[in-house]
Design a protein around this motif. Sequence first.
Motif, PDB file in Angstrom:
ATOM      1  N   LEU A  34       0.829  -1.217   0.000  1.00 19.47           N
ATOM      2  CA  LEU A  34       0.000   0.000   0.000  1.00 19.47           C
ATOM      3  C   LEU A  34       0.855   1.256   0.000  1.00 19.47           C
ATOM      4  CD1 LEU A  34      -2.800  -1.193   2.425  1.00 19.47           C
ATOM      5  CD2 LEU A  34      -3.168  -0.413   0.067  1.00 19.47           C
ATOM      6  N   PHE A  35       2.072   1.168   0.533  1.00 19.95           N
ATOM      7  CA  PHE A  35       3.018   2.291   0.502  1.00 19.95           C
ATOM      8  C   PHE A  35       3.744   2.391  -0.835  1.00 19.95           C
ATOM      9  CE2 PHE A  35       3.594   1.876   5.352  1.00 19.95           C
ATOM     10  CZ  PHE A  35       2.678   2.883   5.598  1.00 19.95           C
ATOM     11  N   GLY A  36       3.483   1.445  -1.748  1.00 16.55           N
ATOM     12  CA  GLY A  36       4.100   1.487  -3.062  1.00 16.55           C
ATOM     13  C   GLY A  36       5.281   0.553  -3.254  1.00 16.55           C
ATOM     14  N   ILE A  37       5.609  -0.235  -2.256  1.00 14.28           N
ATOM     15  CA  ILE A  37       6.692  -1.207  -2.391  1.00 14.28           C
ATOM     16  C   ILE A  37       6.199  -2.332  -3.293  1.00 14.28           C
ATOM     17  CG2 ILE A  37       8.171  -2.837  -1.137  1.00 14.28           C
ATOM     18  CD1 ILE A  37       8.732   0.211  -0.677  1.00 14.28           C
ATOM     19  N   SER A  38       7.035  -2.757  -4.246  1.00 13.80           N
ATOM     20  CA  SER A  38       6.566  -3.765  -5.190  1.00 13.80           C
ATOM     21  C   SER A  38       7.610  -4.834  -5.523  1.00 13.80           C
ATOM     22  CB  SER A  38       6.117  -3.092  -6.493  1.00 13.80           C
ATOM     23  OG  SER A  38       7.203  -2.408  -7.088  1.00 13.80           O
ATOM     24  N   ARG A  39       8.837  -4.637  -5.120  1.00 13.81           N
ATOM     25  CA  ARG A  39       9.878  -5.604  -5.469  1.00 13.81           C
ATOM     26  C   ARG A  39      10.301  -6.438  -4.272  1.00 13.81           C
ATOM     27  NH1 ARG A  39      13.912  -3.101  -9.885  1.00 13.81           N
ATOM     28  NH2 ARG A  39      12.328  -2.701 -11.454  1.00 13.81           N
ATOM     29  N   PHE A  40      10.659  -7.676  -4.570  1.00 15.01           N
ATOM     30  CA  PHE A  40      11.078  -8.628  -3.540  1.00 15.01           C
ATOM     31  C   PHE A  40      12.138  -8.014  -2.630  1.00 15.01           C
ATOM     32  CE2 PHE A  40      13.536 -12.014  -1.723  1.00 15.01           C
ATOM     33  CZ  PHE A  40      12.618 -12.997  -1.424  1.00 15.01           C
ATOM     34  N   GLY A  41      13.179  -7.472  -3.223  1.00 19.58           N
ATOM     35  CA  GLY A  41      14.282  -6.905  -2.447  1.00 19.58           C
ATOM     36  C   GLY A  41      13.845  -5.745  -1.562  1.00 19.58           C
ATOM     37  N   GLU A  42      12.902  -4.956  -2.037  1.00 17.98           N
ATOM     38  CA  GLU A  42      12.392  -3.839  -1.230  1.00 17.98           C
ATOM     39  C   GLU A  42      11.615  -4.355  -0.021  1.00 17.98           C
ATOM     40  OE1 GLU A  42      10.124  -2.068  -4.456  1.00 17.98           O
ATOM     41  OE2 GLU A  42      11.451  -0.319  -4.430  1.00 17.98           O
ATOM     42  N   PHE A  43      10.771  -5.359  -0.253  1.00 18.30           N
ATOM     43  CA  PHE A  43      10.029  -5.963   0.864  1.00 18.30           C
ATOM     44  C   PHE A  43      11.016  -6.533   1.888  1.00 18.30           C
ATOM     45  CE2 PHE A  43       6.531  -6.598  -2.353  1.00 18.30           C
ATOM     46  CZ  PHE A  43       5.556  -5.860  -1.700  1.00 18.30           C
ATOM     47  N   GLN A  44      12.019  -7.247   1.390  1.00 18.35           N
ATOM     48  CA  GLN A  44      12.978  -7.893   2.274  1.00 18.35           C
ATOM     49  C   GLN A  44      13.738  -6.853   3.091  1.00 18.35           C
ATOM     50  OE1 GLN A  44      16.589  -8.612   2.476  1.00 18.35           O
ATOM     51  NE2 GLN A  44      16.033 -10.036   4.101  1.00 18.35           N
ATOM     52  N   LYS A  45      14.160  -5.791   2.456  1.00 15.45           N
ATOM     53  CA  LYS A  45      14.918  -4.742   3.146  1.00 15.45           C
ATOM     54  C   LYS A  45      14.049  -4.023   4.181  1.00 15.45           C
ATOM     55  CE  LYS A  45      17.619  -0.588   2.276  1.00 15.45           C
ATOM     56  NZ  LYS A  45      18.075   0.375   1.266  1.00 15.45           N
TER      57      LYS A  45
END
Length: 165
Positions: A34-45
């Motif tokens: 919902l904050f605009g995160i969309s990539r695996f690495g971004e979620f993980q970080k």
Amino acid sequence: MVKRTSFERDDCPIARSLDAIGDWWSILIIREALFGISRFGEFQKRLGLAKNILTVRLRALVDQGILKTAPASDGSAYQEYLLTPKGRGVFPILVALRQWSEEFDDHPEEITTILVDKEKGRPVRKLELHSQDGRLLSAGDTALKPRAAGKTGKRVVANRHPESL
């Protein structure tokens, strides 16, 4: 490892919802989306989640139709995880959880953000439940009643109290 009980076919809609989004990692992944995160690495970080757990949760959210995968918007070889309408429908649930925590948390002063209306910059009003005629309702003002017979022809019997929704 103990296999989790599935509530997918439970007659309670709350149990069914928890089957789809009931673990904290899934809720936090949806929050980040919902904050605009969309990539695996971004979620993980952002979540500090182990890659194997993140992989399982993302796959489950895709299987549930809450997220969908799409080629990366920047044209790279990566894929993105995007919210579906079903996933965006979780937003009011997250707002309710946030507002509950703001009201009942033992240390509300440690909550570093407030939810505001982007256009006006003012705090969002507390969610409320209203009847069709506009009256404010509490749990004591509600009840469960049987739903009319559906496609199966079976009539559902509601024997739960409002407290168990």
